[in-house]
Structures are given as C-alpha cells and as structure tokens.
Motif scaffolding. Sequence first.
Motif, PDB file in Angstrom:
ATOM      1  N   TRP A  19      72.085   7.458  59.378  1.00 31.24           N
ATOM      2  CA  TRP A  19      70.759   7.704  60.113  1.00 31.24           C
ATOM      3  C   TRP A  19      70.631   7.361  61.489  1.00 31.24           C
ATOM      4  O   TRP A  19      71.378   6.014  61.754  1.00 31.24           O
ATOM      5  N   HIS A  20      70.285   7.987  62.424  1.00 23.88           N
ATOM      6  CA  HIS A  20      70.206   7.431  63.686  1.00 23.88           C
ATOM      7  C   HIS A  20      68.825   7.774  64.180  1.00 23.88           C
ATOM      8  O   HIS A  20      68.181   8.668  63.621  1.00 23.88           O
ATOM      9  N   ARG A  21      68.524   7.397  65.382  1.00 19.53           N
ATOM     10  CA  ARG A  21      67.111   7.687  65.855  1.00 19.53           C
ATOM     11  C   ARG A  21      66.916   8.016  67.358  1.00 19.53           C
ATOM     12  O   ARG A  21      68.127   7.209  68.108  1.00 19.53           O
ATOM     13  N   LEU A  37      57.238  -1.931  59.016  1.00 19.01           N
ATOM     14  CA  LEU A  37      57.659  -0.970  60.240  1.00 19.01           C
ATOM     15  C   LEU A  37      56.755  -1.225  61.237  1.00 19.01           C
ATOM     16  O   LEU A  37      55.700  -2.025  61.205  1.00 19.01           O
ATOM     17  N   LYS A  38      57.479  -1.289  62.465  1.00 20.46           N
ATOM     18  CA  LYS A  38      56.956  -1.593  63.736  1.00 20.46           C
ATOM     19  C   LYS A  38      56.597  -0.450  64.720  1.00 20.46           C
ATOM     20  O   LYS A  38      57.304   0.515  64.717  1.00 20.46           O
ATOM     21  N   PRO A  39      55.834  -0.657  65.690  1.00 18.21           N
ATOM     22  CA  PRO A  39      55.492   0.506  66.776  1.00 18.21           C
ATOM     23  C   PRO A  39      56.855   0.885  67.472  1.00 18.21           C
ATOM     24  O   PRO A  39      57.289   2.012  67.777  1.00 18.21           O
ATOM     25  N   GLU A  40      58.005  -0.212  67.666  1.00 18.92           N
ATOM     26  CA  GLU A  40      59.113   0.166  68.294  1.00 18.92           C
ATOM     27  C   GLU A  40      60.040   0.844  67.240  1.00 18.92           C
ATOM     28  O   GLU A  40      61.242   1.335  67.776  1.00 18.92           O
ATOM     29  N   ASP A  41      59.723   1.295  66.062  1.00 19.66           N
ATOM     30  CA  ASP A  41      60.588   2.097  65.341  1.00 19.66           C
ATOM     31  C   ASP A  41      60.162   3.404  65.387  1.00 19.66           C
ATOM     32  O   ASP A  41      60.886   4.565  64.930  1.00 19.66           O
ATOM     33  N   THR A  42      59.148   3.655  66.384  1.00 24.54           N
ATOM     34  CA  THR A  42      58.786   5.228  66.406  1.00 24.54           C
ATOM     35  C   THR A  42      59.888   5.985  67.167  1.00 24.54           C
ATOM     36  O   THR A  42      60.375   5.569  68.220  1.00 24.54           O
ATOM     37  N   ALA A  43      60.302   7.212  66.679  1.00 24.57           N
ATOM     38  CA  ALA A  43      61.185   7.866  67.010  1.00 24.57           C
ATOM     39  C   ALA A  43      61.534   9.261  66.216  1.00 24.57           C
ATOM     40  O   ALA A  43      61.120   9.495  65.151  1.00 24.57           O
ATOM     41  N   VAL A  44      62.346   9.914  66.783  1.00 23.31           N
ATOM     42  CA  VAL A  44      62.861  11.306  65.796  1.00 23.31           C
ATOM     43  C   VAL A  44      64.271  10.667  64.989  1.00 23.31           C
ATOM     44  O   VAL A  44      65.011   9.917  65.632  1.00 23.31           O
ATOM     45  N   TYR A  45      64.182  10.762  63.708  1.00 21.62           N
ATOM     46  CA  TYR A  45      65.116  10.072  62.949  1.00 21.62           C
ATOM     47  C   TYR A  45      66.166  11.210  62.365  1.00 21.62           C
ATOM     48  O   TYR A  45      65.651  12.442  61.771  1.00 21.62           O
ATOM     49  N   TYR A  46      67.413  11.081  62.699  1.00 18.91           N
ATOM     50  CA  TYR A  46      68.411  12.039  62.182  1.00 18.91           C
ATOM     51  C   TYR A  46      69.283  11.626  61.305  1.00 18.91           C
ATOM     52  O   TYR A  46      69.965  10.610  61.265  1.00 18.91           O
ATOM     53  N   CYS A  47      69.724  12.551  60.289  1.00 18.55           N
ATOM     54  CA  CYS A  47      70.621  12.209  59.320  1.00 18.55           C
ATOM     55  C   CYS A  47      72.018  13.006  59.787  1.00 18.55           C
ATOM     56  O   CYS A  47      71.898  13.863  60.603  1.00 18.55           O
ATOM     57  N   ALA A  48      73.249  12.172  59.657  1.00 17.55           N
ATOM     58  CA  ALA A  48      74.217  12.747  59.819  1.00 17.55           C
ATOM     59  C   ALA A  48      75.451  12.344  59.224  1.00 17.55           C
ATOM     60  O   ALA A  48      75.409  11.325  58.297  1.00 17.55           O
TER      61      ALA A  48
END
Length: 122
Positions: free
Chosen positions: A36-38, A86-97
């Motif tokens: 997982w990446h973001r 979860l924290k506000p700084e975890d906000t992102a698009v999360y990608y599976c790879a």
Amino acid sequence: QVQLVESGGGLVQAGGSLRLSCAASGRTFRAYAMGWHRQAPGKEREFVADITWSGGSTSYADSVKGRFTISRDNAKNTVYLQMNSLKPEDTAVYYCAARLLYGLRPDQYNYWGQGTQVTVSS
C-alpha cells in the motif's frame, strides 16, 4: 497482468478507523508481494506498508507503525490495510500495488490500482 481494485476509503474523524481492501485478478496472486502506498495533494507518492507473498513478513513506514496493519487472504485474492488511530496527516489517495522483486519504493512495484480516497477530519 494483474488487475487491482481498491475499496473501503472514505471520510473519518481523527482517532477513527478504516479498513481498505484490494481485490486482485489476473495472473497468480500468490506470486506477488503486495503493498500500500499513498499520495497526498502536492506530495510525492510514498510507501505505507508491504507484505510478502506468504504473508510471513511485513514492513511499514515509520509514520504508520503501530497504527496500521497489512494482511492478505490468498484464497480470496485480497490484501487489506487496517488503519487505526487515524490522523489528519493520513489524508491521501491510497493505492494498492503488486511487485515481483524485492523493493519498497513505489517505482519498484509492477502493477497499481486506481486508488481510493481517505480523508481524516480534525
């Protein structure tokens, strides 16, 4: 080819939890380590977590250690990311790879999903 489809993103308050899922189809899922990446707005894509093909070894970014857990179910061709505290700084698009060879940098993964948005409000 491996096709990856993420689900489970959404809006959650700080301190809450979400579980992301990534369903894989195509070539043998078991052959691939999964990660997982973001990517947050204006930032580069970054590594979050990784799991080997057997599930026997996992790796995490320092920023998520102790809060996120990656797992996989090879019978269901699915990999999960449980995200707690979860924290506000975890906000992102999360990608599976998916990757065949060793490496945790985003450019070392061979196949990518379309991403799922995770938004954490303060």
